[in-house]
Design a protein around this motif. Structure first.
Motif, PDB file in Angstrom:
ATOM      1  N   LEU A  59      -5.131   1.926   5.046  1.00 45.05           N
ATOM      2  CA  LEU A  59      -6.366   1.270   4.623  1.00 45.05           C
ATOM      3  C   LEU A  59      -7.578   2.106   5.029  1.00 45.05           C
ATOM      4  CD1 LEU A  59      -7.516  -1.128   3.162  1.00 45.05           C
ATOM      5  CD2 LEU A  59      -7.357  -2.445   5.259  1.00 45.05           C
ATOM      6  N   LYS A  60      -7.550   2.659   6.230  1.00 46.74           N
ATOM      7  CA  LYS A  60      -8.658   3.500   6.683  1.00 46.74           C
ATOM      8  C   LYS A  60      -8.755   4.777   5.836  1.00 46.74           C
ATOM      9  CE  LYS A  60      -8.132   3.843  11.179  1.00 46.74           C
ATOM     10  NZ  LYS A  60      -8.058   3.721  12.644  1.00 46.74           N
ATOM     11  N   LYS A  61      -7.620   5.342   5.463  1.00 52.96           N
ATOM     12  CA  LYS A  61      -7.630   6.521   4.594  1.00 52.96           C
ATOM     13  C   LYS A  61      -8.218   6.163   3.229  1.00 52.96           C
ATOM     14  CE  LYS A  61      -4.387   9.753   4.634  1.00 52.96           C
ATOM     15  NZ  LYS A  61      -3.130  10.501   4.454  1.00 52.96           N
ATOM     16  N   THR A  62      -7.896   4.980   2.741  1.00 53.76           N
ATOM     17  CA  THR A  62      -8.429   4.521   1.456  1.00 53.76           C
ATOM     18  C   THR A  62      -9.936   4.284   1.557  1.00 53.76           C
ATOM     19  OG1 THR A  62      -6.288   3.485   1.007  1.00 53.76           O
ATOM     20  CG2 THR A  62      -8.116   2.811  -0.381  1.00 53.76           C
ATOM     21  N   ILE A  63     -10.386   3.708   2.657  1.00 57.95           N
ATOM     22  CA  ILE A  63     -11.825   3.500   2.872  1.00 57.95           C
ATOM     23  C   ILE A  63     -12.548   4.843   2.852  1.00 57.95           C
ATOM     24  CG2 ILE A  63     -13.537   2.872   4.635  1.00 57.95           C
ATOM     25  CD1 ILE A  63     -11.618   0.516   5.375  1.00 57.95           C
ATOM     26  N   ARG A  64     -12.015   5.831   3.561  1.00 52.73           N
ATOM     27  CA  ARG A  64     -12.645   7.158   3.586  1.00 52.73           C
ATOM     28  C   ARG A  64     -12.677   7.788   2.196  1.00 52.73           C
ATOM     29  NH1 ARG A  64      -8.863   8.973   7.418  1.00 52.73           N
ATOM     30  NH2 ARG A  64      -8.968   7.223   8.825  1.00 52.73           N
TER      31      ARG A  64
ATOM     32  N   ALA B 243      -3.650  -1.143  -6.356  1.00 53.30           N
ATOM     33  CA  ALA B 243      -4.905  -1.721  -6.860  1.00 53.30           C
ATOM     34  C   ALA B 243      -6.104  -1.184  -6.077  1.00 53.30           C
ATOM     35  CB  ALA B 243      -4.865  -3.244  -6.778  1.00 53.30           C
ATOM     36  N   LEU B 244      -5.972  -1.068  -4.760  1.00 51.58           N
ATOM     37  CA  LEU B 244      -7.073  -0.537  -3.947  1.00 51.58           C
ATOM     38  C   LEU B 244      -7.401   0.896  -4.351  1.00 51.58           C
ATOM     39  CD1 LEU B 244      -6.197  -1.778  -0.338  1.00 51.58           C
ATOM     40  CD2 LEU B 244      -7.809  -2.775  -1.962  1.00 51.58           C
ATOM     41  N   LEU B 245      -6.379   1.677  -4.607  1.00 47.53           N
ATOM     42  CA  LEU B 245      -6.602   3.068  -4.991  1.00 47.53           C
ATOM     43  C   LEU B 245      -7.269   3.184  -6.355  1.00 47.53           C
ATOM     44  CD1 LEU B 245      -3.251   4.579  -3.700  1.00 47.53           C
ATOM     45  CD2 LEU B 245      -5.511   4.805  -2.656  1.00 47.53           C
TER      46      LEU B 245
ATOM     47  N   MET C 138     -13.204  -2.407  -3.954  1.00 47.08           N
ATOM     48  CA  MET C 138     -12.068  -2.355  -3.041  1.00 47.08           C
ATOM     49  C   MET C 138     -12.131  -3.502  -2.029  1.00 47.08           C
ATOM     50  SD  MET C 138     -10.776   0.605  -0.477  1.00 47.08           S
ATOM     51  CE  MET C 138     -11.543  -0.043   0.980  1.00 47.08           C
ATOM     52  N   ILE C 139     -13.314  -3.734  -1.464  1.00 47.30           N
ATOM     53  CA  ILE C 139     -13.474  -4.818  -0.490  1.00 47.30           C
ATOM     54  C   ILE C 139     -13.200  -6.170  -1.156  1.00 47.30           C
ATOM     55  CG2 ILE C 139     -15.117  -5.986   1.049  1.00 47.30           C
ATOM     56  CD1 ILE C 139     -14.213  -3.202   2.033  1.00 47.30           C
ATOM     57  N   TYR C 140     -13.633  -6.324  -2.402  1.00 46.80           N
ATOM     58  CA  TYR C 140     -13.358  -7.559  -3.145  1.00 46.80           C
ATOM     59  C   TYR C 140     -11.848  -7.780  -3.263  1.00 46.80           C
ATOM     60  CZ  TYR C 140     -12.846 -10.834  -6.971  1.00 46.80           C
ATOM     61  OH  TYR C 140     -12.456 -11.896  -7.730  1.00 46.80           O
ATOM     62  N   LEU C 141     -11.092  -6.730  -3.510  1.00 45.84           N
ATOM     63  CA  LEU C 141      -9.636  -6.842  -3.647  1.00 45.84           C
ATOM     64  C   LEU C 141      -8.957  -7.247  -2.331  1.00 45.84           C
ATOM     65  CD1 LEU C 141      -8.948  -3.734  -5.905  1.00 45.84           C
ATOM     66  CD2 LEU C 141      -8.789  -6.150  -6.573  1.00 45.84           C
TER      67      LEU C 141
ATOM     68  N   GLU D 262      -8.281 -11.780  -0.316  1.00 43.07           N
ATOM     69  CA  GLU D 262      -7.189 -12.728  -0.064  1.00 43.07           C
ATOM     70  C   GLU D 262      -6.168 -12.167   0.926  1.00 43.07           C
ATOM     71  OE1 GLU D 262      -7.050 -15.866  -1.227  1.00 43.07           O
ATOM     72  OE2 GLU D 262      -8.997 -15.505  -2.155  1.00 43.07           O
ATOM     73  N   THR D 263      -6.614 -11.254   1.759  1.00 42.81           N
ATOM     74  CA  THR D 263      -5.730 -10.613   2.736  1.00 42.81           C
ATOM     75  C   THR D 263      -6.296 -10.830   4.137  1.00 42.81           C
ATOM     76  OG1 THR D 263      -6.864  -8.478   2.844  1.00 42.81           O
ATOM     77  CG2 THR D 263      -5.311  -8.806   0.997  1.00 42.81           C
ATOM     78  N   PRO D 264      -5.562 -10.428   5.156  1.00 45.98           N
ATOM     79  CA  PRO D 264      -6.107 -10.531   6.515  1.00 45.98           C
ATOM     80  C   PRO D 264      -7.389  -9.706   6.713  1.00 45.98           C
ATOM     81  CG  PRO D 264      -3.747 -10.128   6.597  1.00 45.98           C
ATOM     82  CD  PRO D 264      -4.159  -9.995   5.170  1.00 45.98           C
ATOM     83  N   TYR D 265      -7.621  -8.753   5.812  1.00 40.11           N
ATOM     84  CA  TYR D 265      -8.779  -7.870   5.928  1.00 40.11           C
ATOM     85  C   TYR D 265      -9.989  -8.386   5.171  1.00 40.11           C
ATOM     86  CZ  TYR D 265      -4.859  -5.083   7.411  1.00 40.11           C
ATOM     87  OH  TYR D 265      -3.718  -4.658   8.041  1.00 40.11           O
TER      88      TYR D 265
END
Length: 177
Positions: free
Chosen positions: A97-102, A129-131, A139-142, A145-148
């Motif tokens: 997730l952090k790699k995706t954020i970066r 989907a995040l990618l 991405m944050i919208y996706l 519905e998760t713990p994040y």
């Protein structure tokens, strides 16, 4: 009892502190490849011509082995031990997730092949989907519905300072809580 026996058996396949010291001294991909080939990574590394082996491929091979080991242990773990191991395995999801954020922050396309492989049944987010998300907001919208989902509360702060560490810290916080 079987789990304890299996984990003790797998321990002998781990890199030792001497191995890590040698890795630090080699300083190039060929040296790292040679050292890892002396261990459990030889079968995986021998699938590639030596000239194709680079840092990216070495990282991928090591992470695949780590993920495979976690999955095999989780299959036999149950109860509180299984729950604890599953939560620890989630740390790999946090790193992805952090790699995706970066990647979203830097507008660099990352594909699933560049992430740490995690068995789907242990994932709480949809990485494909995040990618595919066009930007950080999507991405944050996706993740809603998760713990994040708490990352949406940090989005204004992220936008104000344009710093991905804000979202990465929030991701780590979710994991540690």
């Amino acid at each position: 009892v079987y789990l304890v026996t299996r984990v003790h058996g797998l321990k002998r396949h781990l890199l030792t502190s001497d191995d890590y010291a040698r890795l630090l001294k080699v300083g190039n991909n060929e040296g790292v490849t040679n050292l890892l080939s002396e261990r459990d990574y030889s079968t995986d590394l021998n699938r590639f011509p030596p000239k194709e082996v680079n840092a990216y491929l070495l990282e991928k091979v090591v992470y695949q082995k780590l993920s495979d080991r976690f999955s095999s242990i989780l299959q036999i773990a149950s109860g509180k031990i299984g729950d604890a191991l599953q939560q620890y395995y989630r740390k790999l999801e946090v790193e992805n997730l952090k790699k995706t954020i970066r990647s979203k922050h830097e507008n660099v396309q990352v594909n699933e092949d560049q992430l740490i492989p995690i068995a789907r049944k242990y994932q709480t987010v949809n990485f494909p989907a995040l990618l595919e998300a066009r930007n950080m907001q999507e991405m944050i919208y996706l993740l809603s519905e998760t713990p994040y989902d708490v990352l949406k509360d940090k989005l204004d702060l992220y936008n104000r300072y344009n710093n991905p560490l804000i979202l990465e810290a929030a991701t780590d916080s979710v994991y540690y809580q």
